[in-house]
Design a protein around this motif. Structure first.
Motif, mmCIF file in Angstrom:
data_model
loop_
_atom_site.group_PDB
_atom_site.id
_atom_site.type_symbol
_atom_site.label_atom_id
_atom_site.label_comp_id
_atom_site.label_asym_id
_atom_site.label_seq_id
_atom_site.Cartn_x
_atom_site.Cartn_y
_atom_site.Cartn_z
ATOM 1 N N ASN A 101 16.107 0.233 -9.757
ATOM 2 C CA ASN A 101 16.435 -0.261 -11.094
ATOM 3 C C ASN A 101 17.952 -0.351 -11.262
ATOM 4 O O ASN A 101 18.549 0.328 -12.108
ATOM 5 C CB ASN A 101 15.831 0.646 -12.168
ATOM 6 C CG ASN A 101 15.947 0.065 -13.560
ATOM 7 O OD1 ASN A 101 16.339 -1.090 -13.745
ATOM 8 N ND2 ASN A 101 15.623 0.863 -14.567
ATOM 9 N N PRO A 102 18.611 -1.198 -10.449
ATOM 10 C CA PRO A 102 20.079 -1.225 -10.489
ATOM 11 C C PRO A 102 20.643 -1.698 -11.821
ATOM 12 O O PRO A 102 21.762 -1.332 -12.184
ATOM 13 C CB PRO A 102 20.432 -2.197 -9.360
ATOM 14 C CG PRO A 102 19.220 -3.059 -9.194
ATOM 15 C CD PRO A 102 18.061 -2.143 -9.462
ATOM 16 N N ALA A 103 19.887 -2.509 -12.573
ATOM 17 C CA ALA A 103 20.380 -3.006 -13.853
ATOM 18 C C ALA A 103 20.651 -1.864 -14.826
ATOM 19 O O ALA A 103 21.518 -1.973 -15.700
ATOM 20 C CB ALA A 103 19.383 -3.986 -14.455
ATOM 21 N N LYS A 104 19.925 -0.764 -14.687
ATOM 22 C CA LYS A 104 20.131 0.409 -15.541
ATOM 23 C C LYS A 104 20.702 1.586 -14.741
ATOM 24 O O LYS A 104 20.556 2.733 -15.117
ATOM 25 C CB LYS A 104 18.820 0.807 -16.223
ATOM 26 C CG LYS A 104 18.293 -0.229 -17.200
ATOM 27 C CD LYS A 104 17.101 0.277 -17.995
ATOM 28 C CE LYS A 104 17.484 1.371 -18.968
ATOM 29 N NZ LYS A 104 16.339 1.783 -19.836
ATOM 30 N N ARG A 105 21.359 1.258 -13.634
ATOM 31 C CA ARG A 105 22.012 2.265 -12.785
ATOM 32 C C ARG A 105 21.017 3.336 -12.315
ATOM 33 O O ARG A 105 21.351 4.501 -12.152
ATOM 34 C CB ARG A 105 23.195 2.909 -13.505
ATOM 35 C CG ARG A 105 24.322 1.927 -13.804
ATOM 36 C CD ARG A 105 25.575 2.617 -14.255
ATOM 37 N NE ARG A 105 25.368 3.394 -15.475
ATOM 38 C CZ ARG A 105 26.252 4.234 -15.987
ATOM 39 N NH1 ARG A 105 27.407 4.431 -15.371
ATOM 40 N NH2 ARG A 105 25.993 4.897 -17.106
ATOM 41 N N ASN A 106 19.772 2.901 -12.086
ATOM 42 C CA ASN A 106 18.731 3.778 -11.533
ATOM 43 C C ASN A 106 18.548 5.051 -12.349
ATOM 44 O O ASN A 106 18.419 6.152 -11.801
ATOM 45 C CB ASN A 106 19.044 4.113 -10.067
ATOM 46 C CG ASN A 106 19.073 2.876 -9.194
ATOM 47 O OD1 ASN A 106 18.163 2.056 -9.235
ATOM 48 N ND2 ASN A 106 20.125 2.716 -8.415
ATOM 49 N N ARG A 114 18.123 6.417 -1.240
ATOM 50 C CA ARG A 114 19.228 5.542 -1.637
ATOM 51 C C ARG A 114 18.922 4.895 -2.979
ATOM 52 O O ARG A 114 17.775 4.903 -3.433
ATOM 53 C CB ARG A 114 19.473 4.456 -0.585
ATOM 54 C CG ARG A 114 18.262 3.573 -0.320
ATOM 55 C CD ARG A 114 18.510 2.574 0.792
ATOM 56 N NE ARG A 114 19.587 1.653 0.460
ATOM 57 C CZ ARG A 114 19.417 0.539 -0.249
ATOM 58 N NH1 ARG A 114 18.216 0.213 -0.701
ATOM 59 N NH2 ARG A 114 20.440 -0.244 -0.503
ATOM 60 N N GLY A 115 19.944 4.364 -3.612
ATOM 61 C CA GLY A 115 19.781 3.644 -4.870
ATOM 62 C C GLY A 115 20.340 2.249 -4.749
ATOM 63 O O GLY A 115 21.436 2.052 -4.214
ATOM 64 N N GLU A 116 19.616 1.266 -5.247
ATOM 65 C CA GLU A 116 20.107 -0.106 -5.224
ATOM 66 C C GLU A 116 21.252 -0.273 -6.227
ATOM 67 O O GLU A 116 21.299 0.400 -7.264
ATOM 68 C CB GLU A 116 18.978 -1.081 -5.578
ATOM 69 C CG GLU A 116 17.921 -1.216 -4.503
ATOM 70 C CD GLU A 116 16.864 -2.243 -4.865
ATOM 71 O OE1 GLU A 116 16.809 -2.663 -6.045
ATOM 72 O OE2 GLU A 116 16.084 -2.619 -3.977
ATOM 73 N N GLY A 117 22.153 -1.196 -5.913
ATOM 74 C CA GLY A 117 23.216 -1.516 -6.852
ATOM 75 C C GLY A 117 24.449 -0.656 -6.701
ATOM 76 O O GLY A 117 24.683 -0.042 -5.656
ATOM 77 N N SER A 151 25.343 2.086 -8.414
ATOM 78 C CA SER A 151 25.217 3.522 -8.665
ATOM 79 C C SER A 151 23.967 4.080 -8.012
ATOM 80 O O SER A 151 22.915 3.432 -8.015
ATOM 81 C CB SER A 151 25.160 3.797 -10.174
ATOM 82 O OG SER A 151 26.395 3.519 -10.790
ATOM 83 N N PHE A 152 24.088 5.271 -7.502
ATOM 84 C CA PHE A 152 22.937 5.982 -6.947
ATOM 85 C C PHE A 152 21.936 6.288 -8.052
ATOM 86 O O PHE A 152 20.787 5.847 -8.016
ATOM 87 C CB PHE A 152 23.429 7.262 -6.275
ATOM 88 C CG PHE A 152 22.339 8.161 -5.768
ATOM 89 C CD1 PHE A 152 21.626 7.851 -4.625
ATOM 90 C CD2 PHE A 152 22.040 9.352 -6.436
ATOM 91 C CE1 PHE A 152 20.624 8.687 -4.161
ATOM 92 C CE2 PHE A 152 21.051 10.192 -5.977
ATOM 93 C CZ PHE A 152 20.339 9.853 -4.834
ATOM 94 N N SER A 153 22.345 7.036 -9.065
ATOM 95 C CA SER A 153 21.524 7.284 -10.248
ATOM 96 C C SER A 153 22.399 7.897 -11.326
ATOM 97 O O SER A 153 23.023 8.940 -11.108
ATOM 98 C CB SER A 153 20.353 8.214 -9.950
ATOM 99 O OG SER A 153 19.658 8.532 -11.149
ATOM 100 N N ALA A 154 22.409 7.246 -12.494
ATOM 101 C CA ALA A 154 23.235 7.702 -13.609
ATOM 102 C C ALA A 154 22.542 8.769 -14.444
ATOM 103 O O ALA A 154 23.001 9.087 -15.543
ATOM 104 C CB ALA A 154 23.626 6.518 -14.488
ATOM 105 N N GLY A 155 21.444 9.340 -13.926
ATOM 106 C CA GLY A 155 20.815 10.459 -14.604
ATOM 107 C C GLY A 155 19.632 10.065 -15.447
ATOM 108 O O GLY A 155 19.009 9.020 -15.254
ATOM 109 N N GLY A 200 28.745 5.379 -6.103
ATOM 110 C CA GLY A 200 28.909 5.290 -7.546
ATOM 111 C C GLY A 200 28.487 6.559 -8.265
ATOM 112 O O GLY A 200 28.750 7.669 -7.812
ATOM 113 N N HIS A 201 27.812 6.373 -9.388
ATOM 114 C CA HIS A 201 27.449 7.508 -10.230
ATOM 115 C C HIS A 201 26.256 8.284 -9.667
ATOM 116 O O HIS A 201 25.242 7.700 -9.285
ATOM 117 C CB HIS A 201 27.109 7.038 -11.641
ATOM 118 C CG HIS A 201 28.257 6.411 -12.354
ATOM 119 N ND1 HIS A 201 28.470 5.053 -12.389
ATOM 120 C CD2 HIS A 201 29.286 6.963 -13.069
ATOM 121 C CE1 HIS A 201 29.560 4.796 -13.089
ATOM 122 N NE2 HIS A 201 30.072 5.932 -13.508
#
Length: 266
Positions: free
Chosen positions: A31-36, A63-66, A68-72, A127-128
């Protein structure tokens, strides 16, 4: 499956995709649009991914697409309504201690299987990696990070605590005092510091992240599987044993290896 075969998609739901190619599985946050950002549905999908791993898998890459890895945790969790079909924070607070404990334990399952002794897990982080994202990276055995990585534990600043299994590996990696400071201040930990204090095994330019993880996975696969499993088991248990107990555990493990190599194992 040969090295020429495409990766097999085992699971693809709720922002999580699990693919398997030979002895390497890849879990991707999609879900890269929402920073996973994360949600209970994503956590259940991560738990399902762990249960769906074929027995042939030796290395799992997360791994995370986009960018950021995951913004929480998804900010929707902090609204009065919460997520559709899920208990809101207010609903959780009104439940019994037993129900609340069981619900948090269910969420934690998404973060526990990465340290199974039969696999080695690698988080590829760019990223995040904030809050639940930081804890998900900490759930893995190893972390390869891009130069733009930003780790932060923001739960305390929200009046909460990190409860997705991140406190134990954080203290193990950086020590109590630094872990307390990172959690209580919620500050960012960048790549140079992450490598220096033990949060990152390797820092690479963002464009080299995937290649670096592939190289690390290949190096991990070069050793015999049973030897890696025994070694990981020894190392994971070391902190809970005395020096003499660890010596005994080493002897027992080596006895099993020698007998296996000699064809004398049960």
């Amino acid at each position: 499956m040969t090295s020429l075969d495409p990766a097999l998609v085992v699971l693809d739901k709720d922002g999580v995709r699990l693919t398997v190619e030979d002895a390497v599985a890849t879990v991707t946050l999609t879900n890269p649009a929402k920073r996973n950002v994360q949600s209970p549905a994503l956590w259940r999908a991560l738990t399902e991914a762990g249960r769906a791993l074929p027995g042939s898998v030796r290395v799992v890459v997360l791994r995370g697409e986009g960018r950021s890895f995951s913004a929480g945790l998804d900010r929707q969790a902090f609204t009065p309504e919460g997520f559709d079909g899920e208990p809101s924070f207010l609903d959780m607070a009104r439940g019994s201690d037993e129900d609340l404990d069981a619900l948090i334990a269910e969420y934690q399952e998404a973060f526990t299987w990465w340290r199974r002794n039969d696999i080695v897990s690698i988080a590829a982080v760019q990223g995040h990696a904030i809050g639940a994202g930081f804890q998900l990276a900490l759930a893995c055995d190893l972390r390869v990070v891009a130069e733009d990585v930003q780790f932060a534990m923001r739960e305390t600043s929200l009046g909460l605590v990190p409860d997705l299994t991140g406190t134990h590996p954080l203290v193990a990696a950086v020590g109590y005092a630094r872990a307390l400071e990172i959690c209580a201040t919620g500050r960012f930990v960048h790549a140079e510091e992450a490598e220096r204090v033990g949060l990152a095994n390797l820092v690479v330019p963002g464009g080299e992240l995937d290649a670096a993880v592939r190289d690390l996975a290949a190096a991990l696969l070069a050793a015999p599987r049973d030897a890696v499993v025994e070694t990981k088991t020894l190392l994971r248990g070391a902190a809970g044993r005395t020096y003499e107990e660890q010596r005994a555990a080493e002897r027992a493990a080596q006895t099993r290896r020698l007998r296996d190599l000699a064809g004398l194992s049960d």
